[in-house]
Design a protein around this motif. Structure first.
Motif, PDB file in Angstrom:
ATOM      1  N   LEU A  66       0.650  -1.145  -0.024  1.00  0.00           N
ATOM      2  CA  LEU A  66       0.019   0.061   0.064  1.00  0.00           C
ATOM      3  C   LEU A  66       0.888   1.227   0.025  1.00  0.00           C
ATOM      4  CD1 LEU A  66      -2.715  -1.002   2.650  1.00  0.00           C
ATOM      5  CD2 LEU A  66      -3.026  -1.132   0.259  1.00  0.00           C
ATOM      6  N   GLN A  67       0.456   2.155  -0.481  1.00  0.00           N
ATOM      7  CA  GLN A  67       1.104   3.676  -0.711  1.00  0.00           C
ATOM      8  C   GLN A  67       0.343   4.761   0.304  1.00  0.00           C
ATOM      9  OE1 GLN A  67       4.046   3.854  -2.264  1.00  0.00           O
ATOM     10  NE2 GLN A  67       3.646   1.816  -2.757  1.00  0.00           N
ATOM     11  N   PRO A  68       1.293   5.218   1.301  1.00  0.00           N
ATOM     12  CA  PRO A  68       0.529   6.130   2.024  1.00  0.00           C
ATOM     13  C   PRO A  68      -0.129   7.408   1.444  1.00  0.00           C
ATOM     14  CG  PRO A  68       2.843   6.621   2.286  1.00  0.00           C
ATOM     15  CD  PRO A  68       2.383   5.418   1.216  1.00  0.00           C
ATOM     16  N   SER A  69      -1.110   7.924   1.993  1.00  0.00           N
ATOM     17  CA  SER A  69      -1.923   9.002   1.600  1.00  0.00           C
ATOM     18  C   SER A  69      -1.096  10.331   2.065  1.00  0.00           C
ATOM     19  CB  SER A  69      -3.233   9.305   1.675  1.00  0.00           C
ATOM     20  OG  SER A  69      -3.412   9.197   3.511  1.00  0.00           O
ATOM     21  N   ALA A  70      -0.230  10.162   2.998  1.00  0.00           N
ATOM     22  CA  ALA A  70       0.640  11.635   3.518  1.00  0.00           C
ATOM     23  C   ALA A  70       1.664  10.741   4.087  1.00  0.00           C
ATOM     24  CB  ALA A  70      -0.242  12.239   4.171  1.00  0.00           C
ATOM     25  N   GLY A  71       2.772  11.598   4.184  1.00  0.00           N
ATOM     26  CA  GLY A  71       3.944  11.228   4.948  1.00  0.00           C
ATOM     27  C   GLY A  71       5.155  10.376   3.887  1.00  0.00           C
ATOM     28  N   LEU A  72       5.901   9.701   4.550  1.00  0.00           N
ATOM     29  CA  LEU A  72       7.122   9.291   3.831  1.00  0.00           C
ATOM     30  C   LEU A  72       7.494   7.881   4.418  1.00  0.00           C
ATOM     31  CD1 LEU A  72       9.394   9.551   1.539  1.00  0.00           C
ATOM     32  CD2 LEU A  72      10.620  10.686   3.260  1.00  0.00           C
ATOM     33  N   ILE A  73       7.832   6.904   3.565  1.00  0.00           N
ATOM     34  CA  ILE A  73       8.352   5.607   3.973  1.00  0.00           C
ATOM     35  C   ILE A  73       9.563   5.268   3.088  1.00  0.00           C
ATOM     36  CG2 ILE A  73       7.884   2.958   3.909  1.00  0.00           C
ATOM     37  CD1 ILE A  73       4.787   3.549   4.280  1.00  0.00           C
ATOM     38  N   SER A  74      10.689   5.161   3.791  1.00  0.00           N
ATOM     39  CA  SER A  74      11.936   4.985   3.067  1.00  0.00           C
ATOM     40  C   SER A  74      12.426   3.464   3.642  1.00  0.00           C
ATOM     41  CB  SER A  74      12.899   6.085   3.359  1.00  0.00           C
ATOM     42  OG  SER A  74      12.983   6.408   4.961  1.00  0.00           O
ATOM     43  N   GLN A  75      13.240   2.910   2.709  1.00  0.00           N
ATOM     44  CA  GLN A  75      14.034   1.743   3.089  1.00  0.00           C
ATOM     45  C   GLN A  75      15.176   1.570   2.137  1.00  0.00           C
ATOM     46  OE1 GLN A  75      12.067  -2.023   0.360  1.00  0.00           O
ATOM     47  NE2 GLN A  75      10.491  -0.994   1.703  1.00  0.00           N
ATOM     48  N   ASN A  76      16.053   0.766   2.864  1.00  0.00           N
ATOM     49  CA  ASN A  76      17.173   0.424   2.254  1.00  0.00           C
ATOM     50  C   ASN A  76      17.202  -0.128   0.610  1.00  0.00           C
ATOM     51  OD1 ASN A  76      19.994  -1.095   1.354  1.00  0.00           O
ATOM     52  ND2 ASN A  76      20.716  -0.151   3.211  1.00  0.00           N
ATOM     53  N   PRO A  77      17.886   0.226  -0.530  1.00  0.00           N
ATOM     54  CA  PRO A  77      17.462  -0.479  -1.697  1.00  0.00           C
ATOM     55  C   PRO A  77      17.830  -1.729  -1.696  1.00  0.00           C
ATOM     56  CG  PRO A  77      19.469   1.194  -1.851  1.00  0.00           C
ATOM     57  CD  PRO A  77      18.782   1.319  -0.363  1.00  0.00           C
ATOM     58  N   ARG A  78      18.862  -2.330  -0.990  1.00  0.00           N
ATOM     59  CA  ARG A  78      19.057  -3.648  -1.029  1.00  0.00           C
ATOM     60  C   ARG A  78      18.459  -4.559  -0.075  1.00  0.00           C
ATOM     61  NH1 ARG A  78      24.907  -3.588   1.148  1.00  0.00           N
ATOM     62  NH2 ARG A  78      24.695  -5.800   0.732  1.00  0.00           N
ATOM     63  N   LEU A  79      17.365  -3.986   0.616  1.00  0.00           N
ATOM     64  CA  LEU A  79      16.446  -4.554   1.499  1.00  0.00           C
ATOM     65  C   LEU A  79      15.676  -5.888   1.093  1.00  0.00           C
ATOM     66  CD1 LEU A  79      15.691  -4.790   4.587  1.00  0.00           C
ATOM     67  CD2 LEU A  79      13.844  -3.311   4.014  1.00  0.00           C
ATOM     68  N   ARG A  80      15.559  -7.189   1.682  1.00  0.00           N
ATOM     69  CA  ARG A  80      14.789  -7.845   1.077  1.00  0.00           C
ATOM     70  C   ARG A  80      13.902  -8.345   2.391  1.00  0.00           C
ATOM     71  NH1 ARG A  80      19.385 -10.030  -0.763  1.00  0.00           N
ATOM     72  NH2 ARG A  80      19.686 -11.531   1.245  1.00  0.00           N
ATOM     73  N   ILE A  81      12.514  -8.432   2.163  1.00  0.00           N
ATOM     74  CA  ILE A  81      11.472  -8.594   3.288  1.00  0.00           C
ATOM     75  C   ILE A  81      10.995  -9.782   3.082  1.00  0.00           C
ATOM     76  CG2 ILE A  81       9.462  -7.593   4.456  1.00  0.00           C
ATOM     77  CD1 ILE A  81      10.302  -4.624   3.591  1.00  0.00           C
ATOM     78  N   GLY A  82      10.676 -10.918   4.195  1.00  0.00           N
ATOM     79  CA  GLY A  82       9.901 -11.928   4.237  1.00  0.00           C
ATOM     80  C   GLY A  82       8.464 -11.654   4.819  1.00  0.00           C
ATOM     81  N   PHE A  83       7.594 -11.578   4.117  1.00  0.00           N
ATOM     82  CA  PHE A  83       6.273 -11.388   4.691  1.00  0.00           C
ATOM     83  C   PHE A  83       5.445 -12.708   4.795  1.00  0.00           C
ATOM     84  CE2 PHE A  83       1.658  -9.768   3.593  1.00  0.00           C
ATOM     85  CZ  PHE A  83       1.585  -9.262   4.985  1.00  0.00           C
ATOM     86  N   PHE A  84       4.725 -12.724   5.878  1.00  0.00           N
ATOM     87  CA  PHE A  84       3.945 -13.955   6.349  1.00  0.00           C
ATOM     88  C   PHE A  84       2.437 -13.246   6.408  1.00  0.00           C
ATOM     89  CE2 PHE A  84       1.734 -16.635   9.028  1.00  0.00           C
ATOM     90  CZ  PHE A  84       1.846 -17.880   8.585  1.00  0.00           C
ATOM     91  N   ALA A  85       1.494 -13.575   5.560  1.00  0.00           N
ATOM     92  CA  ALA A  85       0.139 -13.212   5.442  1.00  0.00           C
ATOM     93  C   ALA A  85      -0.682 -13.758   6.342  1.00  0.00           C
ATOM     94  CB  ALA A  85      -0.225 -13.001   4.086  1.00  0.00           C
ATOM     95  N   GLN A  86      -1.556 -13.287   6.831  1.00  0.00           N
ATOM     96  CA  GLN A  86      -2.265 -13.846   7.990  1.00  0.00           C
ATOM     97  C   GLN A  86      -3.289 -14.923   7.185  1.00  0.00           C
ATOM     98  OE1 GLN A  86      -5.242 -11.061  10.047  1.00  0.00           O
ATOM     99  NE2 GLN A  86      -6.273 -12.735  11.017  1.00  0.00           N
ATOM    100  N   HIS A  87      -3.580 -14.858   5.869  1.00  0.00           N
ATOM    101  CA  HIS A  87      -4.230 -15.877   5.007  1.00  0.00           C
ATOM    102  C   HIS A  87      -3.169 -16.228   4.111  1.00  0.00           C
ATOM    103  CE1 HIS A  87      -7.956 -14.478   6.736  1.00  0.00           C
ATOM    104  NE2 HIS A  87      -7.782 -13.305   6.470  1.00  0.00           N
ATOM    105  N   HIS A  88      -1.997 -16.989   4.448  1.00  0.00           N
ATOM    106  CA  HIS A  88      -1.239 -17.288   3.594  1.00  0.00           C
ATOM    107  C   HIS A  88      -1.394 -18.644   2.872  1.00  0.00           C
ATOM    108  CE1 HIS A  88      -0.945 -21.001   6.147  1.00  0.00           C
ATOM    109  NE2 HIS A  88      -1.160 -20.263   7.259  1.00  0.00           N
ATOM    110  N   VAL A  89      -2.485 -19.246   3.208  1.00  0.00           N
ATOM    111  CA  VAL A  89      -2.902 -20.221   2.137  1.00  0.00           C
ATOM    112  C   VAL A  89      -3.219 -19.684   0.886  1.00  0.00           C
ATOM    113  CG1 VAL A  89      -4.771 -22.134   2.002  1.00  0.00           C
ATOM    114  CG2 VAL A  89      -3.767 -21.757   4.008  1.00  0.00           C
TER     115      VAL A  89
END
Length: 755
Positions: A584-607
């Motif tokens: 999702l993209q914020p409607s206001a404000g800023l989200i920054s992250q390291n360009p080499r960053l890898r994120i592992g996301f476990f969703a609540q409905h992973h199935v």
């Protein structure tokens, strides 16, 4: 042959199809002159085994699919039999065998002809048997024992057949409404004698199988009325299957004991949430309707009676009708009073409020709620009905921390019997009065135990059994060594005989079960320079007309972060995670992250991200190519998916096993940050412990949304509360947060009572 199997069952793992073809080929090479007791040859036995295996591997357990696969295997059998070089010899042997016209009682025949093939002449058997030995077997006792064994086998066969074709494999008839199913499972019991009947449950000789897998074998189910039982056991052991069998009375539970199982979300329609809860008590609704009907009929009879003479026959007839209706009305009033019908609406509203439904939302139509909120409604309906036996399957999976706090408090004063499947240690510690441990096709009982005391007792039992077994093995080996050495020594023979008797009298101990352990391991993390992820003054809303869901959020995640986010459902916890990972993209404000960053996301409905028609190995090879099947299986083993489990279709795996597959997939991406949305859902307690240990040892950052108090306490070093449009750091641990929730709930209750 293998190609035909793969054509018939698309998507089957090649290991299974290859094994099936080779098994049949091997069986066709075998030959025994004597078939088994059922008259089956090795090839016949192989046909039955492979038919069952292929039906299970296909994931379709319908009768039609089973028949199709059986026909396919029979075609293979015919082909293999025709190619078998022994066929001619077998046919020749069969042609020489001749069935006798009548049975011959050999012991009673004085002369037996040469058709027996013994000699060319006549044999006098009676003369040959010059020395007769009387049998020492007590025939009556033998016949009685044989009948007892046969009766036990018949019962087992009957139960296995019943459960193999059981309704456990199917959902209730779609044409059957909730009301019809409720009344079918819980017939209404009228009369004062019902209150005096015992509501304790004891079912002996329980055998349960599903999909060809044995769940319980000749075990006893015992529950005392008013006790709260926690049912625990590893993933895939059959706990949910047992609950479904109980809920549909596929185990012989007395009909005067009402049962309700919270398993599926309710169907959404225009009924307000509060009314949906009131309607859940089907018999209360039915009795109120009958009460209105009888009162109306009595009023009509009274009007007719007022115009008649007391001595007329019609008046006598009406008086008798009135007496019958008065008796029925009295029974209904008694039953409604027993149900506390006059308090129903306030009690339903209180339960809904505790589960997170505001006073306004209690009047929303059920169709306006999401699946998670409909599951809460299903739970509210069950709590409102207050059955004699309440069955809950992982209730905390659908609740946030405030709602779990309410539920645990509510259940502590539950007046009837509760059986709950849960892997939440804190929840079981607060709710359970007894623990039932399901394992090895049996049930073990730990009376007066919450989870912590059960776990300590279980470990002590296991260690004691292991010591006893090992000590006996040492004694047995010592005795056997002496016997082997001196058995034929004349000087020591009497001592050897004494040790033989001692060895025979020694009780036979079963080897202790191997300790069930699970290990999770995430890969090492390469170092990154900060900032890793930062949220600065971030706001977001799904609907611009309703304003932002969250506002002015500042959050910083580093490689050593251990952050837990808590708060009520719907406050925006999952939204914060999706903003962090870029979904999702914020409607206001800023989200920054390291360009080499890898994120592992476990969703609540992973199935939703897994292919249920593929095996875990096949799915990983397709989604994360570059490794051999053996490497994928080894990697799955690091997350508790061992043996052939990784080769089964994922639709056949339990919820906890699917979660482990999802974690194994995440680890293949070598993430720097793990973002986890309800990671403990469906995991058994051993897997949750393993996950907690792996997260503590993980060198990267961890940000999780969780309702599991134990995991939050074990893993997280800082707690953030998402509520009322903000995300703020909480100064305190999870226990302090729960106390604050309970204090707020008590204050709200005082306000409602004042109103």
């Amino acid at each position: 042959m293998e190609a035909e199997i793969r054509a018939q069952i698309p998507g089957i793992d090649h290991v299974v199809s290859e094994y099936s073809a080779e098994y049949l080929n091997h069986a066709s090479q075998l030959y025994t002159s004597d078939a088994d007791a059922n008259g089956q040859s090795p090839l016949d036995e192989a046909a039955v085994t492979i038919s069952t295996l292929l039906a299970s591997a296909s994931g379709d357990l319908s009768d039609q699919n089973a028949t199709t696969i059986r026909n396919l295997v029979e075609k293979f059998i015919s082909r293999l039999s025709a190619a078998d070089g022994l066929d001619g010899e077998r046919r020749q042997m069969a042609s020489t065998a001749r069935k006798l016209d009548h049975a011959i009682q050999v012991g009673a025949q004085r002369n037996v002809s040469s058709t027996m093939g013994l000699t060319g002449g006549i044999v006098d058997l009676e003369s040959a048997n010059t020395r007769k030995v009387e049998s020492r077997v007590d025939r009556k006792k033998l016949e009685k024992a044989e009948k007892k064994i046969q009766a036990k086998q018949d019962r087992k066969v009957m139960k296995n057949v019943e459960y193999e074709a059981s309704r456990l494999l199917d959902q209730p008839d779609e044409a059957m409404s909730y009301e019809e199913f409720f009344m079918q499972v819980n017939p209404l019991q009228m009369g004062a004698d019902q209150a005096s009947k015992s509501k304790d449950i004891k079912v002996e000789g329980v055998d349960v199988s599903i999909g060809g897998k044995r769940i319980l074998t000749d075990t006893t189910l015992t529950m005392a009325f008013g006790r709260r039982y926690g049912l625990v056991g590893q993933n895939g052991i059959g706990k949910s299957t047992l609950l479904r069998a109980l809920s549909r009375r596929e185990l012989p539970i007395p009909t005067h004991i009402t049962i309700l199982h919270v398993e599926q979300e309710i169907t959404g329609d225009d009924t307000p949430a509060l009314q949906a809860v009131l309607d859940a008590d089907v018999w209360r609704k039915h009795l109120l309707s009958e009460q209105e009907k009888i009162v109306r009929e009595l009023a009509e009879l009274e009007a007719q009676r007022s115009s008649m003479a007391d001595t007329s026959k019609d008046a006598e007839k009406i008086d008798k009708q009135r007496e019958g209706l008065d008796a029925s009305l009295s029974d209904i009033h008694g039953k409604l009073s027993e149900m506390e019908s006059d308090r129903a609406e306030s009690r339903a509203a209180s339960i809904l409020a505790g589960l997170g439904f505001s006073e306004e939302r209690q009047h929303f139509a059920t169709k306006t709620f999401s699946g998670g909120w409909r599951m809460r409604l299903a739970l509210a309906r069950a709590l409102f009905c207050e059955p004699d036996l309440l069955l809950l399957d992982e209730p905390s999976n659908m609740l946030d921390v405030p709602s779990i706090t309410f539920l645990s408090t509510y259940l502590q004063s539950y007046p009837s019997t509760l059986l709950v499947v849960s892997h939440d240690r804190a929840f079981l510690n607060e709710v359970a009065t007894d623990i039932i441990h399901q394992h090895s096709e049996r049930l073990d009982y730990y009376k007066g135990s919450n989870f912590d005391s059960f776990y300590a007792t279980k470990e002590e039992r296991r260690k004691t059994a292991k010591r006893e077994y090992e000590n006996q093995m040492v004694q047995r080996q010592h005795l056997q060594t002496f016997i082997d050495k001196f058995r034929y020594n004349a000087a020591k023979s009497s001592e050897a005989q004494s040790r033989i008797k001692k060895l025979e009298k020694m009780p036979h101990l079963e080897p202790p079960e191997s300790e069930y352990t699970v290990h999770f391991k995430f890969p090492d993390v390469e170092k990154l320079s900060p900032p890793i992820i930062q949220m600065s003054n971030v706001s977001f809303g799904y609907d611009a007309t309703k304003g932002p869901l969250i506002s002015h959020v500042d959050l910083d995640v580093q490689l050593d972060s251990r952050i837990g986010i808590v708060g009520p459902n719907g406050a925006g916890k999952t939204t914060v995670l999706k903003l962090l990972i870029g979904q999702l993209q914020p409607s206001a404000g800023l989200i920054s992250q390291n360009p080499r960053l890898r994120i592992g996301f476990f969703a609540q409905h992973h199935v939703d991200a897994l292919d249920m028609n593929a095996s875990a190995v096949t799915f990983m090879a397709r989604s994360y190519p570059g490794k051999s099947d053996e490497e994928y299986r080894r990697h799955l083993g690091a997350f508790g998916i061992t043996g052939t489990t990784g080769l089964q279709k994922m639709s056949l795996l339990s919820g906890g096993q699917k979660s482990r597959v999802a974690f194994a997939c995440i680890s293949l991406t070598n993430p720097h940050i793990l973002v986890l949305d309800e990671p403990s859902n469906h995991l058994d307690i051993e897997a949750m412990d393993a996950l907690s240990s792996a997260l503590r040892a993980f060198q990267g950052g961890v940000l999780m949304v969780s309702h599991d108090v134990t995991m939050l306490q074990t893993v997280c070093e800082s707690l953030w509360v998402c509520d009322r449009g903000t995300v703020e750091k909480f100064e305190g641990d999870v226990k302090a947060y729960k106390k604050r929730i309970q204090r707020q709930a008590d204050e709200m209750g005082v306000v409602q009572r004042q109103k």
